[in-house]
Write a protein that holds these residues in place. Structure first.
Motif, mmCIF file in Angstrom:
data_model
loop_
_atom_site.group_PDB
_atom_site.id
_atom_site.type_symbol
_atom_site.label_atom_id
_atom_site.label_comp_id
_atom_site.label_asym_id
_atom_site.label_seq_id
_atom_site.Cartn_x
_atom_site.Cartn_y
_atom_site.Cartn_z
ATOM 1 N N HIS A 159 46.382 40.777 37.703
ATOM 2 C CA HIS A 159 47.719 41.757 38.194
ATOM 3 C C HIS A 159 47.795 41.821 39.570
ATOM 4 C CE1 HIS A 159 47.751 42.078 33.754
ATOM 5 N NE2 HIS A 159 49.115 42.310 33.794
ATOM 6 N N HIS A 160 47.202 41.777 40.514
ATOM 7 C CA HIS A 160 47.108 42.267 41.773
ATOM 8 C C HIS A 160 46.662 41.559 42.745
ATOM 9 C CE1 HIS A 160 49.482 46.300 40.094
ATOM 10 N NE2 HIS A 160 49.774 45.758 40.059
ATOM 11 N N GLY A 161 47.160 40.751 43.781
ATOM 12 C CA GLY A 161 46.696 39.600 44.320
ATOM 13 C C GLY A 161 44.912 40.532 44.640
ATOM 14 N N ASP A 162 45.391 41.996 45.385
ATOM 15 C CA ASP A 162 44.330 41.989 46.496
ATOM 16 C C ASP A 162 43.285 42.743 45.528
ATOM 17 O OD1 ASP A 162 46.243 43.844 45.264
ATOM 18 O OD2 ASP A 162 45.884 46.175 47.362
ATOM 19 N N GLU A 163 43.634 43.037 44.186
ATOM 20 C CA GLU A 163 42.195 43.367 43.293
ATOM 21 C C GLU A 163 41.679 41.901 42.127
ATOM 22 O OE1 GLU A 163 44.456 46.693 40.903
ATOM 23 O OE2 GLU A 163 45.641 46.953 42.706
ATOM 24 N N VAL A 164 40.749 41.885 43.751
ATOM 25 C CA VAL A 164 39.658 41.057 43.238
ATOM 26 C C VAL A 164 38.092 40.821 42.751
ATOM 27 C CG1 VAL A 164 40.585 39.078 44.892
ATOM 28 C CG2 VAL A 164 38.384 40.991 45.449
ATOM 29 N N LYS B 208 47.260 42.255 49.308
ATOM 30 C CA LYS B 208 48.661 41.198 48.891
ATOM 31 C C LYS B 208 48.490 41.661 47.689
ATOM 32 C CE LYS B 208 52.446 38.276 47.526
ATOM 33 N NZ LYS B 208 53.562 38.894 48.146
ATOM 34 N N ARG B 209 49.490 42.530 46.680
ATOM 35 C CA ARG B 209 49.580 43.314 45.276
ATOM 36 C C ARG B 209 50.495 42.508 44.639
ATOM 37 N NH1 ARG B 209 49.176 48.350 42.595
ATOM 38 N NH2 ARG B 209 50.427 48.200 41.955
ATOM 39 N N LYS B 210 51.609 42.092 45.086
ATOM 40 C CA LYS B 210 52.373 41.622 44.353
ATOM 41 C C LYS B 210 52.676 39.796 44.474
ATOM 42 C CE LYS B 210 56.350 43.497 46.848
ATOM 43 N NZ LYS B 210 57.388 44.279 46.792
ATOM 44 N N PHE C 224 41.628 44.715 34.131
ATOM 45 C CA PHE C 224 40.892 45.029 35.474
ATOM 46 C C PHE C 224 42.553 45.545 36.376
ATOM 47 C CE2 PHE C 224 38.562 43.595 32.211
ATOM 48 C CZ PHE C 224 37.317 44.179 32.578
ATOM 49 N N HIS C 225 41.629 46.214 37.135
ATOM 50 C CA HIS C 225 42.000 46.729 37.876
ATOM 51 C C HIS C 225 41.625 47.147 39.740
ATOM 52 C CE1 HIS C 225 46.926 46.039 37.676
ATOM 53 N NE2 HIS C 225 46.184 46.209 36.117
ATOM 54 N N SER C 226 41.843 46.946 40.585
ATOM 55 C CA SER C 226 41.151 47.687 41.513
ATOM 56 C C SER C 226 41.678 48.774 42.079
ATOM 57 C CB SER C 226 40.693 47.180 43.064
ATOM 58 O OG SER C 226 39.342 46.380 41.650
ATOM 59 N N SER C 227 41.566 50.032 42.986
ATOM 60 C CA SER C 227 41.997 50.709 43.524
ATOM 61 C C SER C 227 42.447 50.761 44.528
ATOM 62 C CB SER C 227 42.128 52.467 43.035
ATOM 63 O OG SER C 227 42.614 53.843 43.379
HETATM 64 ZN ZN LIG Z 1 46.689 46.886 39.697
#
Ligand SMILES: [Zn+2]
Length: 343
Positions: free
Chosen positions: A94-99, A153-155, A225-228
């Motif tokens: 969902h979030h650009g930087d969380e590859v 870049k998250r959004k 799936f995300h990353s923090s």
């Molecule tokens: Zn996320």
């Protein structure tokens, strides 16, 4: 010590420091632009085609919608046999930087396609589960990060300050706050904020695409799936909000917890001892994917934060190639074990 000698020692020291720093960056820290081994955004379609062509009887490639501003396709692989009774949704990003999640779900898709007959467990999984795999729900954010333009870049790339240009990383809507559930209950933050929830529920076409898919297909299970990047949430699994209004909901929540625990147990942390944990605190009430799928569609849905904190306390969400490969492999094994365990 003479002047020249001192200078030589000094230079040697600097060289050693530079060497150590690059060694750390290569194996234990963040590497940006992303290392080799991460898929460039413009190769995503080719990769999906390759997976599909490897097993066309099993794999279908769909476009479920387009991104809000740049009109980029949102792809979804549909992998399964007609007799598979349960539907599973996996969203890599969902979030650009969380590859990392994107890498994990693409690898899992390739595993399903490749080993559908050769591996007995995978074969059995495919008789029971049909997987809908969205590598990225945020192709705009992914494009920016994968191209090396902005590490965080998250959004998406909506021009939220209406100045006619893309401001990095401030522009955009946080897609995981834009779902049409509990949307009003989450804080009204300014558009430049990393958690800006958009002008109204499901204002973003990316969210319209995934909610349309949810309305067409009933999903029994979903993993997001995300990353923090801050590390505060790393290597944890987060469940939806719980209002406990009915026995039915409590029962569904208990089932979901079991599913999440089974996944956490299969996942050793990247750098530290121990395994992933399921957060004991129910999620907050906001327009997130897990809330939407659990509360609107009754899906057993959770979020997993992948990418660990290293021994120096750094959250590594862009690891080098070796650690990227290890993470992908460990999730492949966990997915295989958990879904086989639910047959
Ligand atoms: Zn996320």
């Amino acid at each position: 010590m003479g002047f020249m000698q001192k200078r030589t020692y000094h230079r040697l020291g600097l060289l050693l420091l530079a060497f150590l720093a690059s060694a750390c960056a290569g194996t234990r820290g963040n590497v940006y632009p992303l290392s080799k081994g991460y898929l460039p955004a413009d190769q995503l379609f080719g990769k999906l085609q390759q997976i599909m062509q490897g097993n066309p009887a099993l794999v279908r490639l769909n476009i479920i919608g387009f991104s809000a501003t740049e009109n980029l396709p949102v792809y979804c692989l549909d992998i399964g046999r007609p007799q598979a009774a349960r539907n599973v949704l996996l969203v890599g990003q969902h979030h650009g930087d969380e590859v990392l999640g994107l890498e994990v779900v693409l690898d899992w898709a390739a595993q399903l396609a490749r080993d559908s007959r050769a591996d007995k467990k995978t074969d059995a999984i495919l008789d029971n589960f049909r997987f809908w795999i969205v590598p990225t729900l945020n192709p705009e954010g992914h494009r920016v990060v994968a191209a090396g333009l902005c590490s965080h870049k998250r959004k998406n790339n909506r021009d939220t300050n209406s100045n006619g240009i893309l401001d990095l990383p401030g522009d955009g809507v946080d897609l995981n706050r834009n779902y049409p559930v509990f949307w009003d209950e989450f804080a009204e933050l300014p558009p430049a904020h990393q958690n800006y929830k958009g002008s109204e529920p499901a204002s973003e076409r990316e969210i319209q695409a995934i909610t349309m898919l949810a309305q067409k297909q009933h999903f029994d299970y979903a993993i997001f799936f995300h990353s923090s990047p801050s590390g505060a949430l790393s290597e944890k699994i987060f469940l939806p909000a719980l209002d406990g209004s009915s026995d039915k909901q409590l029962q569904a929540y208990a089932e979901l917890e079991k599913f999440a625990q089974a996944y956490a147990k299969q996942l050793p942390k990247d750098y530290l001892r121990g395994n992933y944990e399921v957060s004991p605190i129910p999620g907050s009430r906001m327009g997130s994917a897990r809330n939407y799928f659990f509360h609107i569609h009754g899906t057993a849905a959770f979020l997993v934060e992948i990418g660990g904190v290293n021994s120096a306390g750094v959250s590594v969400v862009h690891p080098g190639t070796k650690m990227r490969d290890r993470i992908v492999e460990k999730h492949r094994k966990a997915l295989r074990s958990v879904f086989h365990g639910m047959i």
